[in-house]
Enzyme design. Structure first.
Site, short mmCIF file in Angstrom:
data_model
loop_
_atom_site.label_atom_id
_atom_site.label_comp_id
_atom_site.label_asym_id
_atom_site.label_seq_id
_atom_site.Cartn_x
_atom_site.Cartn_y
_atom_site.Cartn_z
N HIS A 24 -8.66 -2.14 -7.53
CA HIS A 24 -7.77 -2.38 -8.66
C HIS A 24 -6.77 -3.46 -8.27
CE1 HIS A 24 -8.28 1.70 -10.93
NE2 HIS A 24 -9.41 1.33 -10.36
N GLU A 76 -3.57 -3.60 -8.54
CA GLU A 76 -2.38 -3.10 -7.86
C GLU A 76 -2.66 -2.78 -6.39
OE1 GLU A 76 -2.26 -1.32 -12.12
OE2 GLU A 76 -3.78 -1.89 -10.64
N CYS A 85 -2.83 3.21 -13.14
CA CYS A 85 -3.56 4.47 -13.21
C CYS A 85 -2.99 5.43 -12.16
CB CYS A 85 -5.04 4.22 -12.96
SG CYS A 85 -5.43 3.80 -11.24
N CYS A 109 -3.22 4.00 -8.54
CA CYS A 109 -2.31 2.88 -8.28
C CYS A 109 -0.85 3.30 -8.33
CB CYS A 109 -2.58 1.76 -9.28
SG CYS A 109 -4.24 1.05 -9.06
#
Length: 156
Positions: free
Chosen positions: A55, A57, A85, A88
């Site tokens: 991801h 992040e 999410c 993260c």
């Protein structure tokens, strides 16, 4: 909480990382130090990297840790175009960032106020400030367009 001009400028920098076409949900993230210098950046690369943890992040936090030579990112801000999410948000809390700044809300997976609120959970040992809605329309449009294209192709 109201966002600052600096938050908006940093979000514009993050948006510049998102150049299509996209293999994955178009999300970008930056980590900025207390002086406003970008020390980590990332975009979603799950599909390209075949890595479910790739991801934006996570990639930005990893790069910032390498840049600092430490996993502790005290004084830093994580700036993401989409609400983080649970994975993260947890990584941001664990890294000890002072602030999480995001653009578009994520009603399906958002863990900074939409679905869950990991950073503000009183049971967490570290609770970063959360700033939401920075350039939300611009950030959200990219995600909406991505999913519209997925539906048109039957990929969703």
């Amino acid at each position: 909480m109201k966002f600052s001009d600096a938050d908006e400028a940093t979000m514009r920098q993050a948006l510049k990382l998102l150049v299509g076409p996209f293999q994955d949900v178009p999300v970008a993230a930056l980590v900025v130090d207390p002086d406003g210098t970008v020390i980590g950046s990332g975009v979603n690369e799950r599909a390209g990297d075949t890595d479910p943890t790739a991801h934006a992040e996570i990639r930005a936090l990893r790069a910032a840790g390498e840049s600092r030579g430490s996993w502790r990112l005290d004084g830093c801000s994580l700036v993401a175009t989409l609400e983080p999410c649970p994975m993260c948000a947890g990584a941001a809390v664990s890294s000890r960032v002072d602030r999480i700044v995001f653009g578009a809300y994520n009603p399906d997976y958002g863990a900074c106020g939409s679905l869950l609120d990991i950073p503000r959970d009183p049971r967490m040992p570290h609770r970063p400030e959360v700033i939401s809605g920075v350039l939300a329309a611009d950030c959200g449009e990219l995600v909406s367009n991505f999913f519209a294209q997925q539906r048109m192709r039957g990929d969703e």
